[in-house]
Scaffold this motif. Structure first.
Motif, PDB file in Angstrom:
ATOM      1  N   SER A   1       1.029  -1.024  -0.381  1.00 25.08           N
ATOM      2  CA  SER A   1       0.298  -0.005  -0.288  1.00 25.08           C
ATOM      3  C   SER A   1       0.609   1.221  -0.190  1.00 25.08           C
ATOM      4  CB  SER A   1      -1.031  -0.205   1.183  1.00 25.08           C
ATOM      5  OG  SER A   1      -1.555  -1.282   0.982  1.00 25.08           O
ATOM      6  N   ALA A   2       2.352   1.334   0.137  1.00 23.22           N
ATOM      7  CA  ALA A   2       3.308   2.091   0.729  1.00 23.22           C
ATOM      8  C   ALA A   2       3.503   2.864  -0.815  1.00 23.22           C
ATOM      9  CB  ALA A   2       3.729   2.204   1.832  1.00 23.22           C
ATOM     10  N   ILE A   3       3.934   1.735  -0.957  1.00 30.66           N
ATOM     11  CA  ILE A   3       4.059   1.548  -2.935  1.00 30.66           C
ATOM     12  C   ILE A   3       3.845   1.610  -3.665  1.00 30.66           C
ATOM     13  CG2 ILE A   3       5.541   0.506  -4.304  1.00 30.66           C
ATOM     14  CD1 ILE A   3       6.539  -1.758  -2.668  1.00 30.66           C
ATOM     15  N   ALA A   4       2.202   1.759  -3.417  1.00 30.30           N
ATOM     16  CA  ALA A   4       1.060   2.493  -4.637  1.00 30.30           C
ATOM     17  C   ALA A   4       0.562   3.542  -4.309  1.00 30.30           C
ATOM     18  CB  ALA A   4      -0.055   1.185  -3.961  1.00 30.30           C
ATOM     19  N   ARG A   5       1.791   4.204  -2.755  1.00 34.24           N
ATOM     20  CA  ARG A   5       1.179   5.288  -2.702  1.00 34.24           C
ATOM     21  C   ARG A   5       2.274   6.121  -3.176  1.00 34.24           C
ATOM     22  NH1 ARG A   5      -1.024   4.119   2.416  1.00 34.24           N
ATOM     23  NH2 ARG A   5       1.422   4.495   3.229  1.00 34.24           N
ATOM     24  N   VAL A   6       3.353   6.149  -3.295  1.00 33.38           N
ATOM     25  CA  VAL A   6       4.631   6.602  -3.395  1.00 33.38           C
ATOM     26  C   VAL A   6       4.085   6.815  -4.438  1.00 33.38           C
ATOM     27  CG1 VAL A   6       6.343   6.429  -3.938  1.00 33.38           C
ATOM     28  CG2 VAL A   6       6.355   5.810  -2.074  1.00 33.38           C
ATOM     29  N   LEU A   7       4.077   5.463  -5.760  1.00 35.74           N
ATOM     30  CA  LEU A   7       3.998   5.856  -7.137  1.00 35.74           C
ATOM     31  C   LEU A   7       2.466   7.127  -7.887  1.00 35.74           C
ATOM     32  CD1 LEU A   7       3.469   1.842  -7.841  1.00 35.74           C
ATOM     33  CD2 LEU A   7       4.798   3.407  -9.288  1.00 35.74           C
TER      34      LEU A   7
ATOM     35  N   GLU B   1      12.081   3.125  -7.878  1.00 34.49           N
ATOM     36  CA  GLU B   1      13.254   2.375  -8.406  1.00 34.49           C
ATOM     37  C   GLU B   1      12.828   1.071  -7.476  1.00 34.49           C
ATOM     38  OE1 GLU B   1      16.420   4.512  -8.880  1.00 34.49           O
ATOM     39  OE2 GLU B   1      16.251   5.250 -10.410  1.00 34.49           O
ATOM     40  N   VAL B   2      13.007  -0.167  -7.539  1.00 35.35           N
ATOM     41  CA  VAL B   2      13.258  -1.685  -6.810  1.00 35.35           C
ATOM     42  C   VAL B   2      14.189  -1.286  -5.860  1.00 35.35           C
ATOM     43  CG1 VAL B   2      13.827  -3.684  -6.811  1.00 35.35           C
ATOM     44  CG2 VAL B   2      12.378  -3.456  -8.418  1.00 35.35           C
TER      45      VAL B   2
ATOM     46  N   LEU C   1       1.254  -5.480  -7.004  1.00 32.52           N
ATOM     47  CA  LEU C   1       0.790  -4.459  -7.464  1.00 32.52           C
ATOM     48  C   LEU C   1       0.320  -4.445  -9.182  1.00 32.52           C
ATOM     49  CD1 LEU C   1       2.951  -2.141  -5.387  1.00 32.52           C
ATOM     50  CD2 LEU C   1       0.290  -2.696  -5.589  1.00 32.52           C
ATOM     51  N   ALA C   2       1.228  -5.036  -9.812  1.00 31.49           N
ATOM     52  CA  ALA C   2       1.192  -5.431 -11.126  1.00 31.49           C
ATOM     53  C   ALA C   2      -0.446  -5.784 -11.667  1.00 31.49           C
ATOM     54  CB  ALA C   2       2.078  -5.704 -12.029  1.00 31.49           C
ATOM     55  N   ALA C   3      -0.478  -7.050 -10.424  1.00 37.10           N
ATOM     56  CA  ALA C   3      -1.713  -7.838 -11.387  1.00 37.10           C
ATOM     57  C   ALA C   3      -2.898  -7.537 -10.600  1.00 37.10           C
ATOM     58  CB  ALA C   3      -1.245  -9.428 -10.287  1.00 37.10           C
ATOM     59  N   ARG C   4      -2.542  -6.936  -9.269  1.00 39.45           N
ATOM     60  CA  ARG C   4      -4.300  -5.807  -9.613  1.00 39.45           C
ATOM     61  C   ARG C   4      -4.297  -4.715 -10.724  1.00 39.45           C
ATOM     62  NH1 ARG C   4      -2.826  -4.424  -3.965  1.00 39.45           N
ATOM     63  NH2 ARG C   4      -3.882  -3.042  -3.544  1.00 39.45           N
ATOM     64  N   GLY C   5      -3.663  -4.719 -11.329  1.00 37.62           N
ATOM     65  CA  GLY C   5      -3.938  -3.466 -12.250  1.00 37.62           C
ATOM     66  C   GLY C   5      -3.432  -2.341 -11.884  1.00 37.62           C
TER      67      GLY C   5
ATOM     68  N   GLY D   1      12.401  -1.343 -12.399  1.00 36.29           N
ATOM     69  CA  GLY D   1      11.218  -0.914 -11.222  1.00 36.29           C
ATOM     70  C   GLY D   1      10.104  -0.894 -11.726  1.00 36.29           C
ATOM     71  N   ALA D   2       9.171  -0.085 -10.901  1.00 39.14           N
ATOM     72  CA  ALA D   2       7.845  -0.165 -11.817  1.00 39.14           C
ATOM     73  C   ALA D   2       7.269   1.661 -12.337  1.00 39.14           C
ATOM     74  CB  ALA D   2       6.960  -0.215 -11.010  1.00 39.14           C
ATOM     75  N   VAL D   3       6.304   1.870 -12.839  1.00 40.95           N
ATOM     76  CA  VAL D   3       5.330   3.071 -13.157  1.00 40.95           C
ATOM     77  C   VAL D   3       4.023   3.071 -13.013  1.00 40.95           C
ATOM     78  CG1 VAL D   3       7.388   4.226 -14.804  1.00 40.95           C
ATOM     79  CG2 VAL D   3       5.303   2.526 -15.762  1.00 40.95           C
TER      80      VAL D   3
END
Length: 270
Positions: free
Chosen positions: A29-35, A42-43, A64-68, A76-78
């Motif tokens: 959840s914290a990572i999703a907020r940062v995004l 970045e990993v 998180l990717a599986a949850r769309g 990393g991820a965007v």
């Protein structure tokens, strides 16, 4: 050329600024907020921040990717499809970075010039910068973006051309044959384009076909072509082709990966 690096564009807050979640679900959840706030993570930086292994972070990002919620990238991820979000949903994403990009673009404009201004939140930041009291005048501004046009409709020293046509609630701009014809009927000193996605091999792409058409028209009809893009748009692809990176003269951004510097004539970093 400005060379200062904006770490907040691609990295999460420092260890001192963020609590460390105890459980994986809290960390995700914290990572999703940062995004949502930064657009990109970045990993390695996340592993340091939360004091877990990089494998744990990669597992978080896969979930998180599986949850769309995210799109994984190398290292990393965007945030998923930032460029495809309606403007009302992305207006607050990286607002300070977009403001800096807009001001840097506005600094290139001189009095008596003609500008194409694209739709999108970063192009709108440019329009806002050009609305400042000390901005150059007179100007001719040609746009299909209603929010940008509204900033100049009361300015007697701006010749405003609104390229009308079919309305897009998604981009808050007009598109279609009439809008494209209005763009192609003009020639401009500058084309300032936003970006849904920028890829090192596939170039510029958009989530909206009409948006892609107008971008191509602006590229075709301008002397200098400037791409306004924050780091969250890099290494992404959308379904509608706009142009190759060789069609862009300058990129104004908060990041400058090697592939970008090798693909365009100039990169200005804010």
């Amino acid at each position: 050329m400005k060379v200062q690096r904006s770490a907040a564009a691609i990295n999460p807050p420092t260890t001192a600024e963020a609590p460390r979640p105890r459980f994986a679900e809290e960390r995700q959840s914290a990572i999703a907020r940062v995004l949502r706030e930064a657009g990109r993570v970045e990993v390695a930086a996340l592993a340091t921040l939360y004091r877990v292994s990089e494998d744990s972070i990669r597992r978080d990002l896969r979930l998180l990717a599986a949850r769309g919620l995210v799109q994984k990238t190398h290292g990393g991820a965007v945030a998923l499809h930032l460029g495809a979000m309606p403007m009302t949903q992305r207006s607050d994403v990286k607002a300070s970075t977009k403001g800096a990009i807009g001001r840097a673009a506005a600094a290139r404009v001189q009095a008596y010039q003609t500008l194409f201004i694209d739709s999108g939140t970063t192009a709108l930041a440019l329009a806002q910068a050009l609305g400042a009291a000390d901005a150059p005048r007179p100007l001719t501004i040609i746009t299909a973006a209603l929010d940008a046009a509204l900033l100049f409709c009361g300015d007697a020293k701006v010749t405003l051309v609104l390229a009308g046509g079919e309305w897009s609630h998604e981009t808050r701009a007009f598109f279609g044959p009439l809008a494209e014809a209005a763009i192609r009927a003009h020639r401009a000193d500058w084309a300032f384009l936003g970006a849904c996605a920028v890829h090192p091999r596939l170039g510029l792409s958009s989530s909206h076909g009409g948006d892609a058409q107008l971008k191509r028209a602006m590229l075709d009809c301008a002397l200098q072509r400037v791409l306004l893009a924050d780091a969250s748009k890099f290494e992404l692809v959308q379904p509608q082709v706009v142009a190759g990176l060789d069609q862009v003269d300058v990129v104004i951004t908060d990041a400058a990966p090697k592939w970008l510097r090798a693909s365009v004539k100039a990169v200005e970093r804010v």
